[in-house]
Motif scaffolding. Structure first.
Motif, mmCIF file in Angstrom:
data_model
loop_
_atom_site.group_PDB
_atom_site.id
_atom_site.type_symbol
_atom_site.label_atom_id
_atom_site.label_comp_id
_atom_site.label_asym_id
_atom_site.label_seq_id
_atom_site.Cartn_x
_atom_site.Cartn_y
_atom_site.Cartn_z
ATOM 1 N N LEU A 144 24.782 93.292 17.259
ATOM 2 C CA LEU A 144 23.642 94.126 17.609
ATOM 3 C C LEU A 144 23.805 94.637 19.033
ATOM 4 O O LEU A 144 24.169 93.887 19.936
ATOM 5 C CB LEU A 144 22.342 93.334 17.484
ATOM 6 C CG LEU A 144 22.021 92.792 16.081
ATOM 7 C CD1 LEU A 144 20.784 91.921 16.128
ATOM 8 C CD2 LEU A 144 21.843 93.929 15.099
ATOM 9 N N LYS A 145 23.507 95.917 19.222
ATOM 10 C CA LYS A 145 23.667 96.538 20.532
ATOM 11 C C LYS A 145 22.535 97.531 20.795
ATOM 12 O O LYS A 145 21.916 98.053 19.857
ATOM 13 C CB LYS A 145 25.002 97.296 20.630
ATOM 14 C CG LYS A 145 26.254 96.442 20.672
ATOM 15 C CD LYS A 145 27.480 97.339 20.839
ATOM 16 C CE LYS A 145 28.732 96.519 21.141
ATOM 17 N NZ LYS A 145 29.224 95.812 19.963
ATOM 18 N N ILE A 146 22.292 97.789 22.092
ATOM 19 C CA ILE A 146 21.444 98.917 22.471
ATOM 20 C C ILE A 146 22.248 100.192 22.222
ATOM 21 O O ILE A 146 23.360 100.331 22.724
ATOM 22 C CB ILE A 146 21.052 98.839 23.959
ATOM 23 C CG1 ILE A 146 20.290 97.538 24.249
ATOM 24 C CG2 ILE A 146 20.229 100.052 24.364
ATOM 25 C CD1 ILE A 146 18.898 97.491 23.699
ATOM 26 N N SER A 206 30.514 90.297 24.775
ATOM 27 C CA SER A 206 29.406 91.140 24.303
ATOM 28 C C SER A 206 29.876 92.517 23.840
ATOM 29 O O SER A 206 29.133 93.217 23.142
ATOM 30 C CB SER A 206 28.360 91.296 25.409
ATOM 31 O OG SER A 206 28.898 91.975 26.524
ATOM 32 N N ARG A 207 31.082 92.917 24.195
ATOM 33 C CA ARG A 207 31.616 94.186 23.683
ATOM 34 C C ARG A 207 31.724 94.164 22.166
ATOM 35 O O ARG A 207 31.719 95.206 21.515
ATOM 36 C CB ARG A 207 33.010 94.451 24.275
ATOM 37 C CG ARG A 207 33.051 94.602 25.798
ATOM 38 C CD ARG A 207 34.482 94.694 26.272
ATOM 39 N NE ARG A 207 34.601 94.675 27.711
ATOM 40 C CZ ARG A 207 34.629 95.751 28.479
ATOM 41 N NH1 ARG A 207 34.527 96.947 27.930
ATOM 42 N NH2 ARG A 207 34.759 95.645 29.784
ATOM 43 N N ASP A 258 27.623 100.751 28.850
ATOM 44 C CA ASP A 258 28.612 99.717 29.133
ATOM 45 C C ASP A 258 28.053 98.382 28.642
ATOM 46 O O ASP A 258 27.235 97.749 29.305
ATOM 47 C CB ASP A 258 28.904 99.671 30.642
ATOM 48 C CG ASP A 258 29.984 98.660 30.988
ATOM 49 O OD1 ASP A 258 30.429 97.935 30.068
ATOM 50 O OD2 ASP A 258 30.366 98.585 32.165
ATOM 51 N N TYR A 259 28.511 97.959 27.464
ATOM 52 C CA TYR A 259 27.956 96.749 26.859
ATOM 53 C C TYR A 259 28.384 95.474 27.580
ATOM 54 O O TYR A 259 27.768 94.428 27.393
ATOM 55 C CB TYR A 259 28.352 96.681 25.382
ATOM 56 C CG TYR A 259 27.729 97.793 24.577
ATOM 57 C CD1 TYR A 259 26.354 97.862 24.418
ATOM 58 C CD2 TYR A 259 28.518 98.773 23.985
ATOM 59 C CE1 TYR A 259 25.773 98.891 23.687
ATOM 60 C CE2 TYR A 259 27.949 99.807 23.254
ATOM 61 C CZ TYR A 259 26.575 99.861 23.110
ATOM 62 O OH TYR A 259 26.006 100.887 22.394
ATOM 63 N N SER A 260 29.436 95.556 28.384
ATOM 64 C CA SER A 260 29.830 94.368 29.140
ATOM 65 C C SER A 260 28.839 94.060 30.254
ATOM 66 O O SER A 260 28.794 92.944 30.767
ATOM 67 C CB SER A 260 31.229 94.558 29.726
ATOM 68 O OG SER A 260 31.219 95.530 30.757
ATOM 69 N N ARG A 261 28.027 95.044 30.643
ATOM 70 C CA ARG A 261 27.026 94.832 31.692
ATOM 71 C C ARG A 261 25.605 94.773 31.145
ATOM 72 O O ARG A 261 24.704 94.254 31.803
ATOM 73 C CB ARG A 261 27.124 95.940 32.746
ATOM 74 C CG ARG A 261 28.385 95.856 33.597
ATOM 75 C CD ARG A 261 28.362 96.875 34.706
ATOM 76 N NE ARG A 261 28.578 98.231 34.214
ATOM 77 C CZ ARG A 261 28.392 99.325 34.931
ATOM 78 N NH1 ARG A 261 27.935 99.232 36.176
ATOM 79 N NH2 ARG A 261 28.624 100.519 34.420
#
Length: 509
Positions: free
Chosen positions: A214-216, A209-210, A246-249
Motif C-alpha cells: 500500500l502506498k500514497i 518501503s519502496r 519518494d516512497y523511501s521518505r
C-alpha cells in the motif's frame, strides 16, 4: 477507521513509552514489552518475532513504524504541530540526499559489527528519546510529584510521597540536550530531515518501503498541480512537477490526502500488486488533526501541552534536584558518601559480563530509570559511555529485585529471577582498614556483617590472641555476591570502609 486506529496506536505508544521512563512506583511494569518492539533493540536481542512484525508491517504499509512506534518521530510531530500553529512557511519538495543517509547507514552497521557501540548509542532513535525522557523529563516529573506530596501532607493525605531526585549524570544530560536541540531545530526548519537523512532506522525502512503493498498515490487525472500536497508534506517527498512520490521518505502520514480537495491523492495498492488498486482514501481522508502529517502521530492537545510544559521546566527541575543535606536528630549534618575508585566497574546482575553489556547496550537509560534502589548510574567512561554501571552511594542491589532485567529490551541485561540473582556474583567486597570506624574511633560496629544477605562477612578480633578486642570484618570472597549492602550501610564517611570491586565476567554458582 484506519486513520483513527493508527492515531490511537501512536498516542498510546508514545504515552506508554514516556511513562515507562517516568515511573518510579513500578506501576508500569506490565508495559515492558513495548520497548522490545523498537527495531535496534530487537536486532541486538535477536528478537525474531519483533523483527518480523516490523518488516511485515513495512512491506504492507510502508514506513508507518516511524509514525506509530518510534518515539523520536512522534516527538518531531509535536514540534511540527507547534510550528504549524505559529504559521511558519510551508514545505516544498527537495531531492533525496541518498549519499548522506546511506553512508550513515553503512557506517552504523559497520560500527555495530566492530563493537563501536558509541555510534550505535548516539544514533539509535529509541535510545536517543530514552535519554531525553530520563535526563530531562524524569527530574521534572519527580519534582512535580514532590510538590503534590508537600501539598498533600498539609491535609494529612499520603496519596503522594516524596522521592529523592538524583543529579543527572553530565554525559547523559549533554547527550539529551544535544539530541533535543538537533532534532528540534531540524524538525522546525526542515520537517522530517533528521528521520530521512540521519536516522539509520529510517534509512533502512526507507529501502524496504519502496516495495510496500500500500502506498500514497497521485492521480494525474484528478491533480490540478495546485501544489497543496507538496507544501504540506513534511518529508519533502512529493514532487508535483513530475507527479512522483519518494516512497523511501514517505512515512504515510496522510496529511497530503487532507490537503487535496479533488481526491487527487489516495492510499491504495501499488501498481502491479496482485489484487488491483482498491482505494482506501475514504478511510484516511477524514479526521486529520494539526501536527499529524509526517508520521501520523497524534497526541491530544492536552497531552501535548503537558509534554511541552514538562520539557520547558526541565532545566529548572534539574537545578532544584539537588538533595537536601540529611541531618541526624537535627543536630549533626551527615556527610554524603563518595564513590570509591573501582579498578573494575560493576555491571548489573544478568549482564553476564562487561563485554556482553558493552556490545548490546544502547544506553537508553530505561534500566536506570526503573531501578528502585538508585544503584544504576550512567557511566562517564569513554569505553562504555552512558551505559549503566552499579554504584552504592544511594542504596544497594537488593537480592529480591530484578527490575533492570525485566525492562532491558536489547539483551544487554538478561532476564533473571530472584533465585537466579542470589547465585550471581557481580563482584566482591574489599575492606579498607584506614576507613573503618572500629579502628579509627575505637568503637564497636559490625554493621556490614549484620546486613550481608549472603553471610559473606564475619567479625574477627583485631588481636587474634585477645578474643575480647574490637572486632573487624573479614570477607569470604567465595560467598560474596557484590550486592553492596555492606558498602551502602557502612557508617564511615565520606568513603566506606568496605566497598565492592567488580568482576569482568560474572560468576554463577
Amino acid at each position: 477507521m484506519l486513520k483513527k486506529t493508527r492515531i490511537t496506536l501512536a498516542t498510546i505508544s508514545f504515552i506508554l513509552l514516556t511513562l515507562l521512563f517516568l515511573d518510579f512506583t513500578g506501576a508500569m511494569r506490565w508495559a515492558h514489552w513495548l520497548p522490545k518492539l523498537q527495531l535496534v533493540p530487537a536486532l541486538l536481542a535477536l528478537n525474531l518475532v519483533a523483527i518480523a512484525v516490523v518488516l511485515v508491517i513495512t512491506l504492507l504499509l510502508g514506513r508507518i513504524y516511524c509514525s506509530v512506534v518510534c518515539p523520536l518521530g512522534i516527538l518531531q510531530d509535536i514540534i511540527l504541530a507547534v510550528r504549524r500553529k505559529l504559521k511558519r512557511k510551508r514545505f516544498t519538495y527537495s531531492p533525496p540526499r541518498n549519499w548522506l543517509r546511506y553512508t550513515i547507514l553503512v557506517l552504523y552497521v559497520v560500527a555495530g559489527a566492530l563493537g563501536l557501540q558509541t555510534v550505535v548509542i548516539l544514533l539509535d532513535p529509541y535510545s536517543a528519546y530514552g535519554r531525553i525522557a530520563h535526563s530531562l523529563l524524569q527530574p521534572a516529573y519527580q519534582w512535580g510529584n514532590n510538590l503534590f506530596a508537600t501539598a498533600a501532607e498539609r491535609y494529612d493525605s499520603y496519596a503522594f510521597y516524596h522521592v529523592d531526585i538524583a543529579a543527572v549524570a553530565l554525559p547523559a544530560l549533554i547527550a539529551a540536550l544535544a539530541t533535543l536541540l538537533i532534532v528540534g531545530v531540524l524538525a522546525w526548519m526542515y520537517g522530517r530531515a533528521y528521520c530521512n537523512n540521519i536516522c539509520p532506522v529510517g534509512s533502512l525502512l526507507g529501502l524496504l518501503s519502496r516495495f510496500s503493498l500500500l502506498k500514497i498515490r497521485l492521480d494525474s487525472d484528478q491533480c490540478i498541480s495546485c501544489m497543496s500536497c507538496e507544501r504540506t508534506c513534511k518529508a519533502s517527498a512529493i514532487d508535483i512537477k513530475s507527479h512522483r512520490i519518494d516512497y523511501s521518505r514517505c512515512v504515510v502520514c496522510g496529511d497530503c490526502i487532507k490537503s487535496c480537495h479533488r481526491s487527487g491523492i489516495t492510499f491504495a495498492k501499488a501498481k502491479g500488486a496482485a489484487f488491483g488498486a482498491k482505494r482506501l482514501s475514504p478511510l484516511l481522508g477524514e479526521g486529520l488533526g494539526e501536527g499529524q502529517a509526517n508520521g501520523g502521530h497524534v497526541v491530544t492537545n492536552t497531552s501535548r501541552r503537558a509534554f511541552l510544559t514538562g520539557t520547558a521546566v526541565t532545566l529548572a527541575a534539574v537545578a532544584m534536584a539537588q538533595e537536601k543535606k540529611k541531618v541526624d536528630g537535627g543536630l549533626a549534618v551527615i556527610e554524603d558518601k563518595q564513590k570509591p575508585e573501582r579498578k573494575t566497574p560493576i555491571t548489573p546482575p544478568g549482564s553476564l559480563s562487561a563485554k556482553n553489556l558493552a556490545r548490546h547496550c544502547t544506553a537508553c537509560q530505561l534500566c536506570v530509570s526503573a531501578c528502585p534502589n538508585g544503584v544504576l548510574q550512567p557511566s562517564t567512561s569513554l569505553l562504555n559511555l552512558m551505559q549503566p554501571t552499579v554504584s552504592y552511594e544511594r542504596g544497594y542491589c537488593r537480592p529480591e529485585c530484578t527490575r533492570c532485567s525485566e525492562v532491558c529490551p536489547t539483551g544487554a541485561i538478561r532476564r533473571i529471577t530472584p533465585a537466579d540473582k542470589t547465585a550471581i556474583h557481580v563482584g566482591h567486597a574489599v575492606w579498607v582498614r584506614k576507613n573503618c570506624v572500629v579502628l579509627a574511633d575505637d568503637v564497636s560496629c559490625g554493621n556490614c556483617a549484620r546486613h550481608c544477605p549472603a553471610g559473606a562477612i564475619t567479625m574477627v578480633p583485631v588481636d587474634a590472641d585477645d578474643p575480647r578486642s574490637r572486632r573487624i570484618p573479614a570477607v569470604d570472597e567465595a560467598k560474596c555476591i557484590g550486592c553492596g549492602a555492606c558498602e551502602n550501610l557502612c557508617p564511615a564517611r565520606p568513603f566506606s570502609a568496605i566497598y565492592v570491586e567488580g568482576h569482568e565476567v560474572h560468576r554463577n554458582d
